[in-house]
Write an enzyme that holds these catalytic residues in place. Structure first.
Site, PDB file in Angstrom:
ATOM      1  N   VAL A  58      -3.567  -0.099  -1.601  1.00  0.00           N
ATOM      2  CA  VAL A  58      -5.026  -0.234  -1.522  1.00  0.00           C
ATOM      3  C   VAL A  58      -5.473  -1.588  -2.078  1.00  0.00           C
ATOM      4  CG1 VAL A  58      -7.215   0.715  -2.387  1.00  0.00           C
ATOM      5  CG2 VAL A  58      -5.401   2.254  -1.610  1.00  0.00           C
ATOM      6  N   GLU A  59      -4.842  -2.024  -3.155  1.00  0.00           N
ATOM      7  CA  GLU A  59      -5.231  -3.284  -3.796  1.00  0.00           C
ATOM      8  C   GLU A  59      -4.971  -4.497  -2.906  1.00  0.00           C
ATOM      9  OE1 GLU A  59      -6.716  -4.211  -6.472  1.00  0.00           O
ATOM     10  OE2 GLU A  59      -6.840  -2.394  -7.678  1.00  0.00           O
ATOM     11  N   SER A  60      -3.782  -4.556  -2.305  1.00  0.00           N
ATOM     12  CA  SER A  60      -3.380  -5.801  -1.642  1.00  0.00           C
ATOM     13  C   SER A  60      -2.630  -5.590  -0.335  1.00  0.00           C
ATOM     14  CB  SER A  60      -2.453  -6.577  -2.584  1.00  0.00           C
ATOM     15  OG  SER A  60      -1.246  -5.842  -2.799  1.00  0.00           O
TER      16      SER A  60
END
Length: 376
Positions: free
Chosen positions: A145-147
């Site tokens: 989700v972050e990257s």
């Protein structure tokens, strides 16, 4: 933006650090450079429609041997099965926002394909570190989700790496930053720092993982103040009832949604090819600074593979002050160690300063300095 308050300050002084800023999976998918994708028709795909075969598209293909081993011995441990077995969170499938993101992931199998292809280099290490600490395996999907599991990712707010640490938060958790090296992009170092941070937040919010993940995104101060407001107003203090930034209100549901899709892909018309419970890389002690292209030569791998496994090193060589380690594919690690042991110290790093002049070309400069265009 996230803020981190040190527990060591005992409530007398407030140390505020800016933490991770995530980019939505949709936006990450949109900014992926599709020109860099490779179509490898001989490899099984990680994500495909259960009802039809789709063309295998990879951003970063895992070691073929990993998948072939599973093909020959389906009883071998599978990282996706291990992930499912260690999931411990309620995915809140009755929540409309979670369902919204589940639908998005289910409809974007090519995005999941690219993401899981990239993750295949690092996922064994991240998942095993999560399980080793006794943490829920959903945390291993936070970088998705972050990257989109891209250690080279950088947000407009200057968060960097697969776990998207902001500079100050990275500094607090010991992620070194120099001209040569950025620990936020180092998969091993940033994973340790992220899990340290998440464990701290989990304790700070009395064992509530949803609040801990929300604070990882928005900062413990933001989430803590929202909890206090609700307490004062005699309202519920769980994540779903807090007034939080819009990004954070979607961030936690995204983690729950992608976890659910990976837990039961067949429910959403998807299929995951197994990924063997086998390390992709070995951590090799280099004993000092080394030119990355020389390391690639010694281990008999492409320089691009060295870069992808060691994104923390931002220049052409490792940091002279350390860390003095390199990640090398398991199958090449022994050769690298042997070649490194016999390498003369003067051959570890070689460089020359040259000012490019009109009419110069890489091939001419390489010839002048008895090197190759690839090394330049």
């Amino acid at each position: 933006m996230a803020e981190f308050k040190s527990p060591l300050l005992m409530g007398v002084l407030a140390l505020t650090l800016v933490g991770c800023q995530t980019v939505s999976s949709q936006r990450t998918a949109e900014r992926t450079n599709d020109q860099s994708l490779q179509v490898i028709e001989s490899d099984p795909i990680l994500v495909q429609r259960a009802s039809k075969k789709v063309e295998p598209v990879w951003d970063e293909a895992p070691l073929k041997s990993v998948l072939l081993e599973l093909e020959n011995d389906p009883k071998k441990a599978d990282l996706w099965e291990m992930t499912r077995a260690n999931m411990r969170m309620d995915h809140h499938l009755d929540n409309a926002t979670v369902q919204q993101h589940i639908n998005w992931y289910a409809e974007h199998d090519k995005y999941l394909n690219r993401m899981t292809g990239r993750a295949s280099r690092y996922y064994y290490y991240v998942l095993h570190e999560v399980i080793k600490r006794g943490l829920p395996s959903e945390l291993a999907l936070i970088p998705a989700v972050e990257s989109s599991y891209d250690p080279f990712a950088k947000s407009p707010a200057k968060a960097a790496g697969a776990w998207q640490f902001m500079p100050a938060t990275g500094d607090y958790f010991g992620l070194k930053r120099t001209w040569w090296y950025d620990g936020r992009r180092d998969v091993v170092a940033s994973t340790h720092a992220a899990l340290d941070y998440l464990e701290y937040l989990h304790g700070y919010f009395d064992g509530d993982w949803l609040l801990a993940m929300a604070a990882y995104n928005a900062g413990e101060g933001t989430v803590g103040r929202a909890v206090k407001r609700n307490k004062k107003a005699n309202k519920p203090t769980d994540f779903w009832n807090l007034k939080l930034p819009r990004e954070t209100r979607h961030y936690v549901p995204k983690i729950l949604a992608i976890s659910e899709v990976f837990r039961r892909p067949e429910n959403y018309g998807l299929a995951l090819a197994p990924l063997a419970d086998k390390p992709y890389f070995d951590i090799v002690d280099t004993g000092g600074q080394i030119d990355l292209s020389r390391a690639a030569e010694l281990s008999n791998i492409d320089i691009e593979e060295i870069y992808k496994l060691n994104p923390g090193f931002t220049q052409w060589a490792t940091d002279p002050e350390g860390p003095h380690t390199l990640l090398v594919p398991v199958e090449n690690a022994q050769m690298f160690k042997q070649q490194l042991a016999s390498l003369d110290a003067s051959d570890r790093v070689s460089w020359a300063r040259y000012e490019v002049k009109p009419g110069d070309s890489l091939s001419l400069i390489a010839k002048r300095y008895n090197t190759t265009t690839a090394r330049i």
